[in-house]
Write a protein that holds these residues in place. Structure first.
Motif, PDB file in Angstrom:
ATOM      1  N   GLU A  23      12.832  63.200  66.031  1.00 44.98           N
ATOM      2  CA  GLU A  23      12.250  63.979  67.131  1.00 44.98           C
ATOM      3  C   GLU A  23      13.316  64.690  67.955  1.00 44.98           C
ATOM      4  N   VAL A  28       8.582  69.677  65.856  1.00 39.43           N
ATOM      5  CA  VAL A  28       7.418  69.005  65.284  1.00 39.43           C
ATOM      6  C   VAL A  28       6.242  69.982  65.323  1.00 39.43           C
ATOM      7  N   TYR A  34       8.117  67.814  60.390  1.00 37.38           N
ATOM      8  CA  TYR A  34       9.404  68.042  61.044  1.00 37.38           C
ATOM      9  C   TYR A  34      10.089  69.237  60.390  1.00 37.38           C
ATOM     10  N   SER A  49      11.896  70.631  70.366  1.00 34.47           N
ATOM     11  CA  SER A  49      12.574  69.397  69.958  1.00 34.47           C
ATOM     12  C   SER A  49      12.933  68.629  71.219  1.00 34.47           C
ATOM     13  N   LYS A  50      13.110  67.321  71.103  1.00 28.77           N
ATOM     14  CA  LYS A  50      13.475  66.499  72.264  1.00 28.77           C
ATOM     15  C   LYS A  50      14.830  66.939  72.805  1.00 28.77           C
TER      16      LYS A  50
END
Length: 54
Positions: A23, A28, A34, A49-50
């Motif tokens: 992540e 995502v 992904y 994205s994180k």
């Protein structure tokens, strides 16, 4: 000297998952796939994205 190619990209992501979650590394999709890059013409929901949110 080539800085980036498919082989280097593959090695980068293989090593990156040793210290970051998928992540954090990937986007995502709305179908929970992904992706390293948004494909041209992708029209689904785009979650950042994180890494982009921190």
């Amino acid at each position: 000297m080539e800085l980036w190619n498919k082989d280097i990209e593959s090695k980068f992501f293989a090593e990156s998952v040793k210290f970051a979650t998928p992540e954090q590394l990937f986007y995502v999709t709305d179908k929970n796939r992904y992706l390293a890059y948004w494909p041209k013409g992708y029209d689904g929901k785009k979650a950042p994205s994180k890494a982009e949110t921190h």
